[in-house]
Enzyme design. Structure first.
Site, PDB file in Angstrom:
ATOM      1  N   CYS A   2      38.925  20.300  33.827  1.00 24.24           N
ATOM      2  CA  CYS A   2      37.696  19.553  34.029  1.00 24.24           C
ATOM      3  C   CYS A   2      36.812  20.281  35.043  1.00 24.24           C
ATOM      4  CB  CYS A   2      37.920  18.126  34.511  1.00 24.24           C
ATOM      5  SG  CYS A   2      38.757  17.095  33.323  1.00 24.24           S
ATOM      6  N   ARG A  27      36.707  25.354  32.130  1.00 28.53           N
ATOM      7  CA  ARG A  27      37.693  24.440  32.711  1.00 28.53           C
ATOM      8  C   ARG A  27      38.005  23.257  31.787  1.00 28.53           C
ATOM      9  NH1 ARG A  27      38.326  25.363  38.226  1.00 28.53           N
ATOM     10  NH2 ARG A  27      39.368  23.368  38.312  1.00 28.53           N
ATOM     11  N   ASN A  98      38.286  14.746  38.378  1.00 25.83           N
ATOM     12  CA  ASN A  98      39.261  15.656  37.775  1.00 25.83           C
ATOM     13  C   ASN A  98      40.602  15.243  38.362  1.00 25.83           C
ATOM     14  OD1 ASN A  98      40.820  17.839  36.974  1.00 25.83           O
ATOM     15  ND2 ASN A  98      39.896  19.268  38.428  1.00 25.83           N
ATOM     16  N   GLY A  99      41.590  14.992  37.504  1.00 24.70           N
ATOM     17  CA  GLY A  99      42.909  14.645  38.026  1.00 24.70           C
ATOM     18  C   GLY A  99      43.554  13.565  37.194  1.00 24.70           C
ATOM     19  N   GLU A 479      54.679  37.939  26.898  1.00 26.95           N
ATOM     20  CA  GLU A 479      53.255  37.788  27.159  1.00 26.95           C
ATOM     21  C   GLU A 479      52.442  38.101  25.898  1.00 26.95           C
ATOM     22  OE1 GLU A 479      51.341  36.418  29.036  1.00 26.95           O
ATOM     23  OE2 GLU A 479      49.426  37.467  28.958  1.00 26.95           O
ATOM     24  N   LYS A 483      49.814  35.468  24.182  1.00 31.07           N
ATOM     25  CA  LYS A 483      48.390  35.788  23.968  1.00 31.07           C
ATOM     26  C   LYS A 483      48.006  35.522  22.519  1.00 31.07           C
ATOM     27  CE  LYS A 483      47.079  35.838  26.965  1.00 31.07           C
ATOM     28  NZ  LYS A 483      47.459  35.758  28.339  1.00 31.07           N
ATOM     29  N   LYS A 601      41.206  26.357  31.472  1.00 29.96           N
ATOM     30  CA  LYS A 601      41.630  27.201  32.589  1.00 29.96           C
ATOM     31  C   LYS A 601      42.048  26.297  33.749  1.00 29.96           C
ATOM     32  CE  LYS A 601      41.267  31.690  33.726  1.00 29.96           C
ATOM     33  NZ  LYS A 601      42.062  32.627  32.924  1.00 29.96           N
TER      34      LYS A 601
HETATM   35  C1  F6R Z   1      47.618  32.054  29.434  1.00 29.43           C
HETATM   36  C2  F6R Z   1      47.273  31.566  30.756  1.00 29.43           C
HETATM   37  C3  F6R Z   1      48.172  30.552  31.354  1.00 29.43           C
HETATM   38  C4  F6R Z   1      48.188  30.683  32.884  1.00 29.43           C
HETATM   39  C5  F6R Z   1      48.974  29.513  33.494  1.00 29.43           C
HETATM   40  C6  F6R Z   1      49.079  29.640  34.998  1.00 29.43           C
HETATM   41  O1  F6R Z   1      46.728  33.042  29.017  1.00 29.43           O
HETATM   42  O2  F6R Z   1      46.273  31.919  31.321  1.00 29.43           O
HETATM   43  O3  F6R Z   1      49.453  30.597  30.815  1.00 29.43           O
HETATM   44  O4  F6R Z   1      48.765  31.898  33.227  1.00 29.43           O
HETATM   45  O5  F6R Z   1      48.346  28.316  33.167  1.00 29.43           O
HETATM   46  O6  F6R Z   1      47.818  29.627  35.586  1.00 29.43           O
HETATM   47  P1  F6R Z   1      47.603  30.147  37.054  1.00 29.43           P
HETATM   48  O7  F6R Z   1      47.900  31.614  37.055  1.00 29.43           O
HETATM   49  O8  F6R Z   1      46.165  29.860  37.353  1.00 29.43           O
HETATM   50  O9  F6R Z   1      48.561  29.400  37.920  1.00 29.43           O
END
Ligand code: F6R
Length: 606
Positions: A2, A27, A98-99, A479, A483, A601
């Site tokens: 969010c 987000r 957000n939460g 990985e 992806k 994200k």
């Molecule tokens: C996949 C990806 C996620 C993040 C995971 C951890 O492409 O980006 O698997 O790696 O959500 O996120 P962070 O690194 O922000 O703790």
């Protein structure tokens, strides 16, 4: 998860909020909304399912308002509907957040809000509660403070009171918020990408502090009313870093930025060819005293940790474990103060990783984090931080952040080799000299884009894909598979090559793509035998090996090579080849790989 933006100042609030929402869209992008306090004392509210452009289409231009809040949602409670989109208005209160409010059912029952709801969200309950206390006290600060005493969970709230013009209130617990004041007004947002067009100076809002944000100042108070001065930070990257810069997608731009961000991450930490963390304030006893290492992270960051484990165990001969943060946090871990805990997170906000960090600290372990976002909660709560210098990563699928997390693991390994006496100084210098060549190898892999694109077009409409490798190659495969699945929606699995025949080989049928990595000399022949097993069952094999390794044409359909000689460093170009394969597969399918379905994200909910 969010995106939140709030603005009060001389500019037109509608435009500032829409621009901020576009920047924060990565987000969450299920739905978006905004609320403005208009010059005539009214309140303008618009919410719309879809991306921010859908909201923009229903917001009239030139709305006479200079104060407002906006939100882009990643749904948790309640489906993706206009009604469930934020902000939520109840009485004189308009809020977004957000939460997750964990006790919203209890609050609703206790205060008799049941039956009054116009949405299925936990957010509306917060609006009802704050409105209730505002009615009782007539004081916004008091209404928020009393509500916060009752609300359990993680949250970042931005609140408007319709009878208090030009003012935004905010408070957070765990979920991130940053704020800034400049000549162009005052801002609050989930992250700095929304503020960078207006100011480079900002502060991270501390937990459990109430902010009163007006056009020319931001007042911050603790819950007992003590005024606190914010600790200012400066953004070190330019506004262009958060734009596409001519690339069709952020993801491709970020893949191509990797040679540069790799250099930025390692160069400041090299002194006379040796790793040195003096600038980061990470002391050597941290590395000398530990008897084992525990890495904790989620997703891609966790997979970087798996490569980290492979290189650290090989070079240091100490036990290294890697845990998924969401599992670790509910475990009863066998940790003692002799375990060095390394927490990895691009955003520094991932809630499971943060909870795991707190648990590790309760066990008395020293915590070193590898984080990209400066001042983030994980960075602040760790004992020591090694920042990666990837700049803003906007594409939801992580690429450049993974690369620099790897770089930091290799630097830590080198420093530990030196200070633990696991290698001679000359050997550490050789290790670092090889590491410093990684940008060249990455560049070489980037140059193979066209060949990879052709393969991606061939596999775009496959239902399944398998990534296989042994040892370190298996860690890279994990990985690669993540992806591919997250942006192309092809079911992809990574398997230790020798494990396939214990079950999964049943899924290999004619034409199924198998991406095989065989970059490790000591297990090369073993891996090739496993590849022959899938080839014999009709798999379409894309094989990645080191340059010059003899490979018979019966083993694979396509052979990609990387220019690395030393097995320990093959991950860097391999990672790029796998990222490009995922990118071009999603591209061939016409998907928006910057905003893959169901993802967002920064995962700030459990
Ligand atoms: C996949 C990806 C996620 C993040 C995971 C951890 O492409 O980006 O698997 O790696 O959500 O996120 P962070 O690194 O922000 O703790």
């Amino acid at each position: 998860m969010c995106g939140i933006i709030g603005y009060t100042g001389p500019l037109m609030a509608r435009d500032v909020i829409l621009q901020g929402l576009h920047q924060l869209e990565y987000r969450g992008y299920d739905s978006a909304g905004m609320a403005l306090l208009t010059e005539d004392g009214g309140m303008y509210l618009r919410k719309k399912v879809g991306q921010v452009s859908a909201l923009e289409a229903v917001c009239e231009p030139d709305i006479p308002a200079h104060c407002g809040i906006g939100h882009t949602r990643w749904a948790t409670h309640g489906g993706v509907t206009d009604a469930n989109a934020h902000p939520h208005a109840v009485g004189k209160v308009v809020l977004l957040y957000n939460g997750i409010i964990e006790n919203y059912h209890t609050i609703s029952r206790q205060f008799g809000f049941e039956g009054l709801a116009t949405s299925e969200t936990d957010t509306e309950v917060a609006a009802q509660l704050i409105n209730y206390y505002y009615g009782q006290t007539g004081n916004p600060y008091e209404a928020i403070r009393r509500s916060i005493e009752i609300i359990e969970g993680s949250y970042a709230f931005c609140i408007l009171f319709t009878d208090i013009p030009g003012t935004i209130y905010a408070i957070r617990n765990v979920s991130p918020l940053v704020a800034a004041s400049s000549e162009q007004g005052s801002f609050i947002a989930s992250d700095v990408t929304a503020l960078i067009s207006y100011t480079k100076e900002y502060f991270v809002v501390p937990e459990q502090h109430i902010l009163t944000i007006t056009q020319d100042q931001i007042r911050m108070e603790t819950l007992d009313g003590t005024v606190v001065k914010p600790e200012m930070l400066e953004v070190t990257w330019d506004v262009e870093a958060a734009q596409k810069g001519g690339y069709p997608h952020f993801m491709l731009k970020e893949i191509y930025e990797q040679p540069e961000v790799f250099q930025k991450t390692i160069m400041p930490r090299l002194v006379e060819g040796l790793p040195n963390f003096e600038v980061d304030g990470v002391p050597d006893p941290l590395f000398q005293r530990c008897h084992s290492i525990q890495v904790i992270a989620c997703g891609t960051a966790m997979y970087a940790g798996m490569v980290g484990r492979a290189i650290m165990e090989k070079q240091l001969r100490i036990p290294v474990s890697v845990s998924i943060a969401s599992e670790f946090r509910y475990d009863t871990p066998l940790l003692d103060p002799g375990t060095l805990v390394i927490v990895v997170s691009q955003s520094g906000e991932t809630i499971d990783t943060l909870a795991a960090l707190r648990l590790a600290k309760e066990c008395g372990c020293p915590v070193l984090s590898i984080v990209n976002v400066k001042g983030s909660t994980i960075a602040r709560e760790s004992d020591y931080v090694l920042y990666t210098h990837a700049g803003p990563e906007i594409a939801v699928a992580s690429t450049k952040a993974y690369m620099v997390q790897l770089a930091v693991f290799y630097l830590i390994t080198a420093r530990m080799m030196l200070v633990r006496g696991a290698a001679e100084e000359a050997q550490v210098k050789d290790f670092i000299a090889s590491l410093a060549k990684a940008p060249e190898w990455i560049q070489d892999a980037l140059g193979q884009g066209d060949a990879i694109r052709k393969q991606a077009e061939k596999m775009a409409f496959s239902r399944d894909a398998f990534f296989i490798g042994r040892g370190m190659d298996y860690a890279f495969s994990l990985e690669g598979a993540l992806k591919l699945k997250e942006i192309s929606y092809i079911h992809a699995e990574a398997y230790a090559a020798g494990e396939l025949k214990h079950g999964t080989i049943a899924l290999i049928e004619p034409g199924v793509p198998v991406i095989a990595l065989a970059t490790q000399d000591h297990i090369f022949n073993k891996t090739i035998s496993n590849i022959r097993e899938v080839k014999a069952r009709g798999a379409y094999v894309i094989l990645i090996t080191k340059k010059g390794v003899p490979v018979s044409s019966e083993v694979c359909d396509v052979h990609l090579e990387i220019p690395v000689e030393d097995d320990r460093f093959t991950v860097f170009p391999c990672a790029v080849l796998l990222q490009l394969l995922a990118y071009y597969t999603a591209y061939a399918k016409g998907y928006d790989m910057d905003k893959p379905r169901n993802l967002a994200k920064s995962v700030t909910v459990e």
